[in-house]
Design an enzyme around this catalytic site. Structure first.
Site, PDB file in Angstrom:
ATOM      1  CG  ASP A 201      -1.899   1.155   1.243  1.00  0.00           C
ATOM      2  OD1 ASP A 201      -1.658   2.139   0.506  1.00  0.00           O
ATOM      3  OD2 ASP A 201      -2.894   1.088   1.979  1.00  0.00           O
ATOM      4  CG  HIS A 202       1.123   4.216  -3.222  1.00  0.00           C
ATOM      5  ND1 HIS A 202      -0.011   3.698  -3.809  1.00  0.00           N
ATOM      6  CD2 HIS A 202       0.971   5.557  -3.212  1.00  0.00           C
ATOM      7  CE1 HIS A 202      -0.818   4.692  -4.133  1.00  0.00           C
ATOM      8  NE2 HIS A 202      -0.251   5.834  -3.798  1.00  0.00           N
ATOM      9  CG  HIS A 264      -4.704   4.293  -0.470  1.00  0.00           C
ATOM     10  ND1 HIS A 264      -3.684   3.380  -0.384  1.00  0.00           N
ATOM     11  CD2 HIS A 264      -4.784   4.619  -1.782  1.00  0.00           C
ATOM     12  CE1 HIS A 264      -3.179   3.166  -1.575  1.00  0.00           C
ATOM     13  NE2 HIS A 264      -3.843   3.906  -2.443  1.00  0.00           N
TER      14      HIS A 264
END
Length: 527
Positions: A201-202, A264
């Site tokens: 999950d950047h 996110h």
């Protein structure tokens, strides 16, 4: 983070499924280049890009070099360094859905192992459409690339597991709903051990996101206030000022819930609400994240109708340009019911947060691009001083994640002169005051962590399942209850007006306008 327990391998082959795709060109290769430029790659390494596109080696390298020039900051790109870096990259045309072609992958890996003296250390990165997430691990297992075992036998007759690295990185979304997430976890657990799985999950790779933890756990002044006794509500906003661009086909099957909220935004809620881990290591940190998800109050159908608002952008003239509506975008159905905006209220039923509403909001084609967390503290119990208009002063702590990353504390002071007029002022800090703006390159951080073997900032299987367990009922209710509206909102606005209803609380509250939080707001607001 206990980096001393993690070690960079001396040699490694990074295999990128989807090597000819957009994610590889825009994010992965530029991020790996930055690691190489900063001396953070293994001493000996190769990158093997796999794709269905017919690329000759030379043209593939030119394709990637074009991406470096386009997506890196001009200060970052150095022609000589780029040329050296690109020599480490090979391309193999293959269909990752076809098991018969994996023998060619094995042959290529054997050749690269000899070339760089690599003891079969492999990291597989799935930069592919989600439809392949359940296929590739099965095929890797079928030819034995998931695990490394030697022929040496122990006294019990069992084969001894060797020390080679075998890890697999999976992009989000991990699953389309709870059922598919459970099925994917089952597939991956049959092929890999949990410590080999890196669900990326950047958002968690962003420096400013990690600084939420530093703000909370490295400063003694905030912890006594970080609870239901002093905090009235929490807002989390992550919006963009662009549409789906070339991702219409993908996005129309995904929507804001799957693309942003389930992963996110739920991660940002967890970082804001989690208890301090006893030690900051991969197991204890991720345990606390899961505990937050487990504490989400389940939503009833009535809650979903009342406290979850979805929208879809429509055509409008904005900033002197005519913008398409979502249904007019390429590869999007003209009858699409996919949400490009979502706002909702949720509660965390535990000792720290009982009764404190968390408001989350995301959307495309918003007036600006911004991600921030706003902590609204309770008003003083007795109003001695108020603002000139008679309203009360409420303190806010704003954590700006992007752009112009920073922290703002809003409080009241007396206006100089006679009388006791009070004015709200801001004490702000931006990261450029440290001598440089954070790179914002979350992929570099996470790719480095993966090579080091540090899974702290990657999502664990139980977190995926627990998060989906909360959000899946919303998708189910949308599917079966056609009376739940999908509101339209003109491109360039803050979403459908109906989203304000979930936060008004008797007309006292409203969504925070992100363009008014930092004193130098003109640098990043586009209203």
């Amino acid at each position: 983070m206990q980096q001393s327990t993690f070690k960079m391998p001396e040699s490694l082959v990074l295999v990128i499924f989807g090597g000819s795709g957009d994610l590889t060109k825009r994010k992965l290769i530029p991020s790996l280049y930055q690691l190489y430029k900063n001396g953070k790659m293994p001493e000996r390494f190769s990158i093997l890009g796999l794709g269905r596109s017919a690329f000759e080696q030379e043209k593939f390298i030119l394709h990637l070099d074009e991406g470096l020039k386009t997506y890196l900051d001009k200060k970052e790109y150095q022609a000589k360094t780029a040329k050296e870096f690109l020599r480490h990259i090979e391309y193999l045309e293959m269909d990752p859905s076809d098991l018969s072609q994996y023998n060619r992958l094995q042959t290529s890996l054997d050749m690269l192992d000899k070339k760089i003296d690599n003891p079969a250390n492999y990291i597989f990165y799935l930069a592919t459409p989600p439809s392949l997430y359940g296929v590739i691990p099965k095929h890797l297992k079928a030819i034995g690339l998931n695990k490394c075992t030697s022929t040496e036998k122990t006294k019990s007759g069992r084969k001894k597991t060797c020390e080679s690295i075998r890890r697999i990185v999976i992009e989000k979304p991990f699953g389309h709903d709870l059922k598919s997430a459970l099925e994917l976890n089952k597939i991956y657990k049959s092929a890999f051990n949990e410590n080999q799985l890196y669900r990326i999950d950047h958002f968690l790779g962003k420096e400013t996101v990690q600084n939420i933890m530093a703000l909370r756990f490295a400063n003694g002044i905030f912890e006594p206030l970080w609870n239901r006794n002093y905090i009235e509500r929490v807002e989390i906003t992550a919006v963009e000022n662009m549409g789906v661009e070339s991702r219409g086909g993908f996005y129309d099957q995904t929507g804001a819930m799957r693309d942003m909220v389930q992963n996110h935004l739920s991660q940002l809620v967890a970082l804001t609400a989690m208890e301090p881990p006893v030690q900051f290591n991969e197991e204890l940190f991720r345990n606390e994240v899961v505990k937050v998800y487990q504490s989400f109050r389940s939503l009833t159908p009535d809650d979903i109708s009342k406290d979850v608002v979805r929208g879809q952008y429509t055509a409008s003239k904005w900033k002197n340009e005519q913008h398409k509506g979502y249904r007019e975008e390429d590869k999007v159905s003209d009858k699409s019911r996919t949400e490009t905006f979502l706002a909702m209220k949720l509660f965390i039923d535990n000792w720290r947060w009982q009764g404190v509403p968390f408001y989350i909001r995301t959307g495309k084609m918003m007036p600006t691009k911004v991600s921030e967390i706003v902590i609204h503290f309770k008003q003083t119990p007795h109003l001695v001083f108020g603002l000139k208009d008679g309203s009360a002063v409420s303190n806010q702590l704003i954590i700006r994640l992007q752009p112009n990353e920073g922290i703002v504390l809003k409080f009241a002071v007396k206006v100089p002169g006679s009388g006791f007029e009070v004015k709200k002022v801001s004490m702000d800090f931006t990261y450029d005051q440290l001598g440089g703006v954070p790179s914002g390159d979350a992929y570099s951080k996470l790719l480095e962590d993966c090579m080091l073997g540090d899974p702290t900032l990657f999502t664990r299987s139980d977190a995926v399942e627990t998060s989906w367990n909360f959000f899946d009922p919303i998708l189910q209710e949308w599917s079966k209850n056609k009376k739940i509206p999908l509101y339209g909102y003109p491109a360039g606005t803050w979403g459908p007006p109906e989203s304000s209803h979930i936060i008004e609380e008797g007309k006292v509250h409203e969504w925070t306008n992100p363009c008014k939080n930092l004193t130098n707001s003109d640098l990043y607001c586009e209203l």
